[in-house]
Design a protein around this motif. Structure first.
Motif, short mmCIF file in Angstrom:
data_model
loop_
_atom_site.label_atom_id
_atom_site.label_comp_id
_atom_site.label_asym_id
_atom_site.label_seq_id
_atom_site.Cartn_x
_atom_site.Cartn_y
_atom_site.Cartn_z
N VAL A 101 -4.78 2.46 -0.59
CA VAL A 101 -5.41 1.28 -1.22
C VAL A 101 -4.31 0.29 -1.64
CG1 VAL A 101 -6.83 0.45 -3.13
CG2 VAL A 101 -7.37 2.65 -2.02
N GLN A 102 -4.40 -0.92 -1.11
CA GLN A 102 -3.38 -1.94 -1.39
C GLN A 102 -3.44 -2.42 -2.84
OE1 GLN A 102 -3.59 -6.24 0.09
NE2 GLN A 102 -2.13 -5.36 1.52
N TYR A 103 -2.29 -2.69 -3.41
CA TYR A 103 -2.26 -3.34 -4.73
C TYR A 103 -1.30 -4.51 -4.73
CZ TYR A 103 1.90 -0.41 -6.01
OH TYR A 103 3.11 0.21 -6.05
N ASP A 152 1.14 4.66 1.22
CA ASP A 152 0.42 5.41 2.27
C ASP A 152 0.29 6.89 1.90
OD1 ASP A 152 0.32 3.06 3.81
OD2 ASP A 152 2.28 3.48 4.67
N THR A 206 -2.66 4.77 -8.89
CA THR A 206 -2.37 4.46 -7.50
C THR A 206 -3.17 5.38 -6.59
OG1 THR A 206 -0.12 3.76 -8.05
CG2 THR A 206 -0.56 4.35 -5.74
N THR A 210 0.85 -1.19 0.00
CA THR A 210 0.00 0.00 0.00
C THR A 210 0.88 1.23 0.00
OG1 THR A 210 -1.65 -1.16 1.33
CG2 THR A 210 -1.81 1.24 1.26
#
Ligand SMILES: [Ca+2]
Ligand SMILES: [Ca+2]
Ligand SMILES: [Ca+2]
Ligand SMILES: [Ca+2]
Length: 291
Positions: free
Chosen positions: A179-181, A99, A175, A97
């Motif tokens: 939110v995590q990718y 931040d 991005t 993620t």
């Protein structure tokens, strides 16, 4: 119901390829929440434990939260030397993620060396501990950003002491901070001194068969970092790593999709599926003998 079916099908597909796709390093960062300064980064599969260098990192309970900031002080993950150069192919996979999008050229990972290059190019802590210049020399990296643009990411290979070119491939995935990718970056030696690299993000094939005129063995991977660039003037990532894995093969698109679907906490991963099947087989065999 539907989700479960898809998941199982994915894991079955991976299991059937288990003999080809071996997970060799797995960092899950599931340590108890709290200060992570100086903490070990446990490799639950390969025993190649890393360490947190620099200031300001914390464990969240499920991940390693890096603070971002200048490379001469901010925390980053420092993994052991020679992690990928000893293989003919690798996949570097993770769930991360961003931040905050405030650190230019921040890396997700960067495996390589800094001036003057080679073994002498190892930097052992924040700042420039080897006293050389600040440029990255030999490396394989995935950045979280290109310049200050976090909606562009760069995959790059450089092999300065081999006299070969810099190979740059950009992806354009949006991005969103917080939110995590998922990402999977592969490198496969072609067998003729050149290589091929690929990148997926959230299952989308972003870099397709990028050419590189050097091999993994040409890499002097003494600075193997999470969230820090081998170019020492770049900012460190303000991001959180949930999971980071290295395989000793280049995963296929189907394998990447299956792993992405299975998620960061998946217990069954390629060779684990095979091992589990083997264990079941062994127990069945023992059962028959007792009778
Ligand atoms: Ca952070
Ligand atoms: Ca080299
Ligand atoms: Ca090192
Ligand atoms: Ca985790």
């Amino acid at each position: 119901m539907t989700k479960k079916f898809v998941l199982s099908a994915g894991l079955l597909a991976m299991g059937s390829m288990g003999s080809q796709a071996a997970l060799i390093h797995r960092y899950s960062f599931n340590d108890a929440a709290g200060d992570a300064s100086g903490a070990q980064l446990t490799d639950s599969v390969g025993g190649a434990h890393g360490v947190v260098q620099g200031a300001g990192a914390v464990f969240t309970g499920s991940g390693l939260d890096l603070p971002g900031g200048a490379s001469d002080s901010a925390a980053y993950g420092d993994l052991p030397n020679n992690l990928i150069s000893v293989h003919d192919a690798v996949t570097v996979e993770g769930w991360v993620t961003v931040d905050a999008t405030s650190n230019g050229w921040a890396r997700v990972f960067d495996f390589g060396s800094t001036e003057p290059g080679g073994v002498g190019g190892e930097v052992t802590g924040p700042g420039n501990t080897n006293g050389g210049g600040t440029a990255g020399m030999d490396y394989f990296f995935l950045s979280a950003t290109v310049g200050n643009d976090y909606n562009t990411q760069r995959m790059e290979v450089r092999n300065v002491d081999g006299g070969t070119n810099i190979h740059t491939y950009d992806s354009t995935a949006t991005t969103t901070a917080g939110v995590q990718y998922h990402f999977a970056a592969t490198w496969a030696n072609d067998g003729d001194g050149t290589s091929t690299i690929n990148l997926w993000r959230d299952g989308v094939h972003q870099v397709i068969d990028g050419g590189v005129d050097s091999t993994l063995g040409d890499l002097n991977d003494v600075n193997n970092w999470l969230g820090r660039s081998t170019w020492l003037n770049d900012g460190n990532l303000d991001g959180t790593f949930d999971e980071f894995r290295i395989y000793n093969t280049a995963l296929t698109g189907d394998q990447v999709a299956a792993s992405y679907a299975a998620g960061a906490d998946a217990a069954a991963i390629p060779e684990a599926s095979s091992a589990l099947l083997g264990l079941v087989g062994l127990m069945m065999g023992l059962g028959f003998r007792r009778r």
